[in-house]
Design an enzyme around this catalytic site. Structure first.
Site, PDB file in Angstrom:
ATOM      1  N   LEU A  68     -38.992 -16.441  -7.327  1.00  0.00           N
ATOM      2  CA  LEU A  68     -39.652 -17.701  -6.965  1.00  0.00           C
ATOM      3  C   LEU A  68     -38.747 -18.907  -7.183  1.00  0.00           C
ATOM      4  O   LEU A  68     -38.633 -19.776  -6.306  1.00  0.00           O
ATOM      5  CB  LEU A  68     -40.937 -17.848  -7.794  1.00  0.00           C
ATOM      6  CG  LEU A  68     -41.770 -19.100  -7.547  1.00  0.00           C
ATOM      7  CD1 LEU A  68     -42.309 -19.148  -6.121  1.00  0.00           C
ATOM      8  CD2 LEU A  68     -42.929 -19.195  -8.548  1.00  0.00           C
ATOM      9  N   VAL A  69     -38.107 -18.954  -8.349  1.00  0.00           N
ATOM     10  CA  VAL A  69     -37.329 -20.156  -8.683  1.00  0.00           C
ATOM     11  C   VAL A  69     -36.075 -20.302  -7.826  1.00  0.00           C
ATOM     12  O   VAL A  69     -35.386 -21.321  -7.913  1.00  0.00           O
ATOM     13  CB  VAL A  69     -36.928 -20.213 -10.183  1.00  0.00           C
ATOM     14  CG1 VAL A  69     -38.162 -20.219 -11.062  1.00  0.00           C
ATOM     15  CG2 VAL A  69     -35.988 -19.085 -10.560  1.00  0.00           C
ATOM     16  N   GLN A  78     -42.790 -20.968 -18.989  1.00  0.00           N
ATOM     17  CA  GLN A  78     -42.842 -20.511 -20.385  1.00  0.00           C
ATOM     18  C   GLN A  78     -41.456 -20.056 -20.836  1.00  0.00           C
ATOM     19  O   GLN A  78     -40.848 -19.196 -20.202  1.00  0.00           O
ATOM     20  CB  GLN A  78     -43.836 -19.345 -20.461  1.00  0.00           C
ATOM     21  CG  GLN A  78     -43.940 -18.688 -21.811  1.00  0.00           C
ATOM     22  CD  GLN A  78     -44.899 -17.495 -21.779  1.00  0.00           C
ATOM     23  OE1 GLN A  78     -45.614 -17.287 -20.791  1.00  0.00           O
ATOM     24  NE2 GLN A  78     -44.921 -16.728 -22.845  1.00  0.00           N
ATOM     25  N   SER A  79     -40.972 -20.628 -21.919  1.00  0.00           N
ATOM     26  CA  SER A  79     -39.627 -20.335 -22.399  1.00  0.00           C
ATOM     27  C   SER A  79     -39.618 -19.130 -23.321  1.00  0.00           C
ATOM     28  O   SER A  79     -40.454 -19.020 -24.220  1.00  0.00           O
ATOM     29  CB  SER A  79     -39.093 -21.550 -23.161  1.00  0.00           C
ATOM     30  OG  SER A  79     -37.969 -21.194 -23.926  1.00  0.00           O
ATOM     31  N   SER A  83     -40.964 -32.577   8.862  1.00  0.00           N
ATOM     32  CA  SER A  83     -40.688 -33.400   7.682  1.00  0.00           C
ATOM     33  C   SER A  83     -41.934 -34.164   7.224  1.00  0.00           C
ATOM     34  O   SER A  83     -42.086 -34.451   6.040  1.00  0.00           O
ATOM     35  CB  SER A  83     -39.536 -34.369   7.954  1.00  0.00           C
ATOM     36  OG  SER A  83     -39.890 -35.285   8.966  1.00  0.00           O
ATOM     37  N   ARG A 142     -41.898 -14.961   1.930  1.00  0.00           N
ATOM     38  CA  ARG A 142     -42.387 -14.120   0.836  1.00  0.00           C
ATOM     39  C   ARG A 142     -43.708 -13.428   1.155  1.00  0.00           C
ATOM     40  O   ARG A 142     -44.166 -12.589   0.383  1.00  0.00           O
ATOM     41  CB  ARG A 142     -42.537 -14.959  -0.431  1.00  0.00           C
ATOM     42  CG  ARG A 142     -41.248 -15.636  -0.891  1.00  0.00           C
ATOM     43  CD  ARG A 142     -40.171 -14.624  -1.270  1.00  0.00           C
ATOM     44  NE  ARG A 142     -38.999 -15.292  -1.841  1.00  0.00           N
ATOM     45  CZ  ARG A 142     -37.952 -14.650  -2.356  1.00  0.00           C
ATOM     46  NH1 ARG A 142     -37.902 -13.330  -2.346  1.00  0.00           N
ATOM     47  NH2 ARG A 142     -36.935 -15.325  -2.839  1.00  0.00           N
ATOM     48  N   ARG A 185     -37.021 -18.680 -25.153  1.00  0.00           N
ATOM     49  CA  ARG A 185     -36.236 -19.161 -26.294  1.00  0.00           C
ATOM     50  C   ARG A 185     -37.162 -19.785 -27.338  1.00  0.00           C
ATOM     51  O   ARG A 185     -36.930 -19.637 -28.526  1.00  0.00           O
ATOM     52  CB  ARG A 185     -35.219 -20.220 -25.864  1.00  0.00           C
ATOM     53  CG  ARG A 185     -34.055 -19.682 -25.076  1.00  0.00           C
ATOM     54  CD  ARG A 185     -33.063 -20.799 -24.753  1.00  0.00           C
ATOM     55  NE  ARG A 185     -32.257 -21.175 -25.899  1.00  0.00           N
ATOM     56  CZ  ARG A 185     -31.594 -22.324 -26.008  1.00  0.00           C
ATOM     57  NH1 ARG A 185     -31.657 -23.225 -25.042  1.00  0.00           N
ATOM     58  NH2 ARG A 185     -30.869 -22.598 -27.072  1.00  0.00           N
ATOM     59  N   ARG A 231     -35.276 -23.741  -3.960  1.00  0.00           N
ATOM     60  CA  ARG A 231     -34.754 -24.886  -4.696  1.00  0.00           C
ATOM     61  C   ARG A 231     -35.416 -26.212  -4.382  1.00  0.00           C
ATOM     62  O   ARG A 231     -35.163 -27.206  -5.049  1.00  0.00           O
ATOM     63  CB  ARG A 231     -33.235 -24.963  -4.443  1.00  0.00           C
ATOM     64  CG  ARG A 231     -32.496 -23.820  -5.085  1.00  0.00           C
ATOM     65  CD  ARG A 231     -31.116 -23.657  -4.492  1.00  0.00           C
ATOM     66  NE  ARG A 231     -31.207 -23.195  -3.110  1.00  0.00           N
ATOM     67  CZ  ARG A 231     -30.179 -23.060  -2.288  1.00  0.00           C
ATOM     68  NH1 ARG A 231     -28.964 -23.360  -2.727  1.00  0.00           N
ATOM     69  NH2 ARG A 231     -30.349 -22.642  -1.056  1.00  0.00           N
TER      70      ARG A 231
END
Lengths: 206, 206, 206, 206
Positions: free
Chosen positions: B71-72, B82-83, B49, B162, B85, B75
């Site tokens: 990756l995301v 980069q969006s 910790s 990973r 939308r 948590r």
């Protein structure tokens, strides 16, 4: 889009009441209906951590990978998603945005594009490309399945964000359905959320 | 793939030492080099910790959306991506899997597929389809930019997962680069990770 | 109470700006001062996740265990605290609540109580009671040291809760100091918090 | 110490199986007993995130504040604890460490100390000291009530840490009881934990 409630804490509102009353040692005030006003008062006072003692688990099918890339960004939930590395997508389904569905020409162009990708994907697999590499050509529209769990506090947070008018249409539809489910299961915990069926958004009383 | 270290806790290993010594009130033992053996011992004892007091922030460019969707899922990190939308993708770049790159025919078919999607995407935008809907046809291969932050404990966890032989090639390459960077910045905190350049994996001493 | 800033992300507001502009790919708009208004707008719009890319680490000394039992309930931070299992407390210091300090008689009674506990504690240790058992008689007032790290988003959340008039006096004093520190280091990230020195609370612009 | 299971995900192991099979789209393999070997294999392979879809909520009474100060450090759980600011402690109970209980003289000295503190506490309240200030003299031994929720993955993590021989005796007793409860409710999810009743620890198969 198919949304199924897989599991939810039994007697969730009574569990939350018991937990919250531990803070004040006021268990003596519990009656058959005491949780209703008590939980609303806790929410009004911003004492939201007690809502974490109840968990809901949903199974989603027929949602796009565009939706799940947004959903999984909510880090205080748990996710198990259909893998494109381990599951072949020869027969993938796809989501069509409503604005495209409504326009005959756009819809035709869109579906052709999806069929083209399905052919290319199958062709790659036939040429011994691994599923984990062939998936690089798969589109955001590709349907996926995901199971996700969230506690009630977190669900309130996500509904407020993803049910709002700023949210993207597909994830908004998802959280309209989830709001409907949760209002039945735990009406006091979600009392201040209301679905506006004309605007297709979730509103929150302030 | 371009990986840049945007920011890292200055004197990270000294910050970690100070924090860990607070548990035992052993600040008197601090010398210029005392952190080196001390941190290795903490890691050996599983007292991880304390590694959370140091944060690294990376900027990634030219990675695929297939990579970031993996990756995301970690948590306990922070992400700004980069969006699709809000940012138009008229000129999107794409990642090519090595097994496809090596095969002239597959490579040709792959690039054609990408160019076809770029044309369809532009055509949709020209027909007044919104970027948030047009992106439904964009592939996993599509390049994206993302900034992410992780504390050293979490970085160790992700490198182990990973960087391993079971991980997918693109995210493995990313964490080989990150391992190299972290071993320079905080050698004691990552002393037990070693890059195997032949197998292109990260190994961990047990 | 001694509050020391052990470490903070260098150029924190520029790191945050870079991360946030990745979402919109608007890096071209960066100037020497562009982060100031940009960050305020992000906060105003509730786009708070970008504040997670900056971390601050504090060292606290001379705070009570009553304070730390509240502090460590904030779960999105990292903590390293002086252990009462491994560190002997023969000479423990104690915090005195202001309302007791102001009353001569109460103060006398309070200090006697602390000295009594110190004697009992030492007596237990002399009788071969382990520190981890002897500590059972130590009071909430007992001074402790703790290092804690929080990102800027979480710091804003805790300041709002623990700086408010509802919060307990000791933790409120802590977050008054932390607000002062953070307003100097990252004025745009904490622009809407103001210390009310008369009421000894932190106010937030709405 | 009284440990009560307030709530647990119904058919927890079937919920976990359903979630995990979504990753591989292998729902066709579900039979009445298929979850048993499947979950053990997931645990063996380190695929633990699927265990997060089941939640258990416990109510603890008669544990010390020394125990809860350790417990609440596990940040991926949810807690609702009896407040010493809002609940008066005129009649507090206390926990006695076994090594003290076994020694007649130590026990006498310990109990006198507790009675002394109870008197001082009551005296402070009678002199209009607020509960939130009077509590500064209350000892770590003071009994408290807490409701806490943890998902099965997190429970496994805490049992491994707090059931081990290095853990403190009181929290070890708590997790012996919790291990017993969980092995009945979800035997496959906790199959590799075994209580050693002689050493009063929880062992884990490797």
């Amino acid at each position: 889009m198919k949304v199924q409630l897989v599991s939810v804490t039994p007697n969730a509102e009574k569990v939350i009441e018991k937990a919250a009353r531990t803070c004040y040692m006021s268990h003596g005030k519990i009656t058959k209906c005491s949780h209703k006003e008590f939980i609303k008062r806790l929410i009004g006072a911003g004492h939201l951590s007690v809502l974490e003692h109840a968990l809901a688990t949903f199974s989603l099918e027929g949602v796009s990978r565009a939706l799940t890339h947004q959903l999984v960004r909510h880090r205080l939930c748990s996710y198990s998603q259909q893998s494109q590395r381990y599951v072949r997508e020869d027969n993938f389904q796809w989501v069509v945005p409503p604005d495209i569905k409504e326009d005959k020409n756009l819809k035709k162009e869109y579906d052709e594009c999806m069929k083209y990708l399905k052919d290319r994907y199958s062709s790659f697999l036939q040429n011994s490309v691994k599923a984990e590499d062939a998936r690089f050509i798969l589109p955001n529209a590709c349907c996926t399945s995901i199971v996700f769990s969230a506690n009630f506090r977190q669900l309130r947070h996500i509904i407020a964000l993803r049910g709002s008018s700023k949210a993207q249409w597909e994830i908004r539809e998802l959280f309209i359905k989830i709001t409907e489910l949760m209002k039945k299961i735990a009406p006091s915990c979600f009392y201040d959320f209301k679905v506006d069926y004309e605007k297709r958004i979730v509103k929150k009383d302030v």
